[in-house]
Design an enzyme around this catalytic site. Sequence first.
Site, mmCIF file in Angstrom:
data_model
loop_
_atom_site.group_PDB
_atom_site.id
_atom_site.type_symbol
_atom_site.label_atom_id
_atom_site.label_comp_id
_atom_site.label_asym_id
_atom_site.label_seq_id
_atom_site.Cartn_x
_atom_site.Cartn_y
_atom_site.Cartn_z
ATOM 1 C CG LEU A 216 -1.892 1.204 1.287
ATOM 2 C CD1 LEU A 216 -2.829 1.242 0.080
ATOM 3 C CD2 LEU A 216 -2.708 1.196 2.584
ATOM 4 N NE ARG B 176 7.905 9.724 5.568
ATOM 5 C CZ ARG B 176 8.659 10.472 6.348
ATOM 6 N NH1 ARG B 176 9.110 10.008 7.494
ATOM 7 N NH2 ARG B 176 8.989 11.685 5.979
ATOM 8 C CG HIS C 166 17.602 18.246 20.122
ATOM 9 N ND1 HIS C 166 17.174 19.510 19.821
ATOM 10 C CD2 HIS C 166 16.944 17.423 19.277
ATOM 11 C CE1 HIS C 166 16.296 19.450 18.824
ATOM 12 N NE2 HIS C 166 16.139 18.189 18.473
ATOM 13 C CB CYS D 94 14.927 19.439 14.613
ATOM 14 S SG CYS D 94 14.964 17.662 14.987
ATOM 15 C CG HIS E 162 10.030 20.710 11.154
ATOM 16 N ND1 HIS E 162 10.455 21.525 12.174
ATOM 17 C CD2 HIS E 162 10.130 19.450 11.615
ATOM 18 C CE1 HIS E 162 10.780 20.777 13.225
ATOM 19 N NE2 HIS E 162 10.596 19.512 12.902
HETATM 20 N N1 GLN Z 1 20.945 14.642 16.560
HETATM 21 C C1 GLN Z 1 19.771 14.289 15.815
HETATM 22 C C2 GLN Z 1 19.806 14.986 14.468
HETATM 23 O O1 GLN Z 1 20.346 16.062 14.395
HETATM 24 C C3 GLN Z 1 18.517 14.697 16.557
HETATM 25 C C4 GLN Z 1 17.268 14.299 15.814
HETATM 26 C C5 GLN Z 1 15.982 14.479 16.565
HETATM 27 O O2 GLN Z 1 15.847 15.328 17.404
HETATM 28 N N2 GLN Z 1 14.988 13.705 16.260
HETATM 29 O O3 GLN Z 1 19.268 14.484 13.495
HETATM 30 ZN ZN ZN Z 2 14.877 17.314 17.112
#
Ligand code: GLN
Ligand code: ZN
Length: 758
Positions: free
Chosen positions: A25, A517, A643, A728, A696
């Site tokens: 799918l 996904r 993070h 990120c 993003h």
């Molecule tokens: N160190 C990872 C990156 O930079 C952190 C990814 C995440 O926060 N999901 O891809």
């Molecule tokens: Zn992240």
Amino acid sequence: MSSTSSPSPFTANLGYPRIGRHRELKFALEDFWRGSLAEADLLATAKTLRQQNWQLQKDAGLDVIPSNDFSFYDQVLDAMVLVGATPARFGSGPVTLARYFQMARNSNEQTAMEMTKWFDTNYHYLVPEWSDDLAFTPDTTKLLAEFAEAKELGVVTRPVLIGPITLLLLGKAVDNIDPLDLLPRLLATYRKVLGDLVEAGAEWVQIDEPALIIDLPAGYAEAFRAAYAEFSGIPLKLMLTTYFGGLGDNLELACSLGTAGLHIDAVRAPGQVAAVVGKLQPRQMLSLGCIDGRNIWIADLDALQKVIAPVIAKIGAERVQLAPSCSLLHVPYDTADEDKLDLRVRSWLSFAQQKVEELVQLAKGPEAAAEVFAENRHRHQDRLAAESSTNKAVRQRLTTLGDADFRRTSAYRKRVGVQREELGLPLLPTTTIGSFPQTQDIRKQRAAHKKGTISAAVYNDFLKQKTEECIRRQEEIGLDVLVHGEFERNDMVEYFGEHLAGFAFTSNGWVQSYGSRCVKPPIIYGDVSRARAITVEWSSYASSLTKRPMKGMLTGPITILQWSFVRNDIPEREVAWQLALALRDEVQDLEAAGIRIIQVDEPALREGLPLRRSDWPEYLDWSVKAFRLATSGVKDGTQIHTHMCYCQFEDILPSIAALDADVISMETARSRMEMLHAFKRHGYPNEIGPGIYDIHSPRVPAKEEMVGLLRLALDVLRPEQVWVNPDCGLKTRAWPETIEALTNLCQAAAEVRAGFAK
Ligand code: GLN
Ligand code: ZN
């Protein structure tokens, strides 16, 4: 107790995976979206997948087989279509496939509906948008078509619906309404839907109300009563289905709604079985969710028999259905596809196909299915006793841990001075979150290396060259703290799993995450240990190429745990701490190799939160300790970063502070620094890097925009507290936009920094 002639309980399934055994799918959808597959072909693929599922469940001998568990994208979106509550901004009238996908996926014309996690799973659903202008014109096309389709195959299914109250609760109000105000209109629609099912010849309906296992907001218990009172006159038997936990204080409510049946989760909440049995209404059917729909281990049939027998003794087998705890959507298809897996480990695993078979055998009972029970006993005992899964040294080490192992030598107040002096960073230091663009050539080389068409040496040289390029680029951009780029990593969890003992990997163990996904979670089957350093070579190599400080990059214990299938024979906390010990050694090896800044990512800390608030403290306690165990073994001068990247942290801020990371970087760009006010209110003491570049999207934020965000941050935080970084990792971005955006970011930092110099 039970003789061979005593009647067996029924067996029922709540939902089957739908992405396709070989992700058919997924590929059909993506071809269709790309325009290279005709709609008719997509429909045909979907039909084949549904038929395979029904046939397989029928062949296995299941008594109750679901329909409407198929979806082209998401079952919550399907429910919105069903009840005619799709947002007006996507147009009105019958929902075509094109419009359906518009709601699900961003396009040039419209931003898609928001997506969020389905309870505590890794499945993401589209969030209903409650507003006053919804049409509530039911559209039962899909529901009835699937029911008829299965009937043609000789299967009278039990269609699955998301219940009205759970649906309301999962949505968000987009204008100033209380979603509960929509209840009368919603219920009228549900009545119509149920009426259509009666007409189509359905006898039972599975109505999913997992909201019954969470803390219900004010007004929702009454809403449940109102809803199910309205349904009571409809000549249809409702299996009120709850999962992902125990009913807790909603137990009386769930049992009093007058449904013909009640399904409970007896895997996550085995303790509730007796209480529920005691509260059932006369003749009410009990569906016992006793096969784990959330994990991949074979059932312990003997143990389950002991759970089932007293229930049968009390209410009679004819009132009992055995079922998975929840839909099997959350497990992969079939262990038979895992021909590369260690055979012994494979014999401990149960995917959807095996779980259906377990149900059928369990219903037959230990006498009629004596051989199967014996084989299961053997496998189960083998799994628990396996020497290969036990590491005595790790177990021993866990027992000797004391307070000091969870604490840095000095408090942050003291550490910060040492770090300032030793690291010599400017005010508002700039850095990134770790990964840099994973370009097509990198993926190609990795695939070639995996296939064996290029040697390890060639692959390694290639990665070295990528790393060096990445470092040169960061220097040119002018970042203060560099990273190596993570080019050697396929995935931030899998990479560590592959270098630790206790992990196994499937070749086909895909689970749907959202839409097309899928993820393939590693399996933690044994004690976790680290034979040798994992990241030191890459970090040292990268560090040797530059004079600037190099940040070491690790994935934290909780994130590794959350994104894996985890063994269930020891407490999760213990697995987390085993992971933490392995990472602790890695952290110390990095420090010994001269890496002075080490980031331990915990993006999944928040998503591991239990569904009930009363369970939060225990989870937060052991998970915070896991992070501290991993990171506290370093000198004062070594700077620990972490993070996180989902915006809602307010309710767990004390725990985030308790991590005692010297620096935390996180997502804030999209919420315009709102979250920082919570950090201020809480008096968060350590350093913070609020993301000022939303990675993003490919959009490049201008310097001025980032200056603006930085100034917002500085309204709330002390300047010495602030780091400057994206929100990120950059692995999904392309290089040109990355260079441009990071250049702007560094200039923004320089400009604001200059203001302080005066
Ligand atoms: N160190 C990872 C990156 O930079 C952190 C990814 C995440 O926060 N999901 O891809
Ligand atoms: Zn992240």
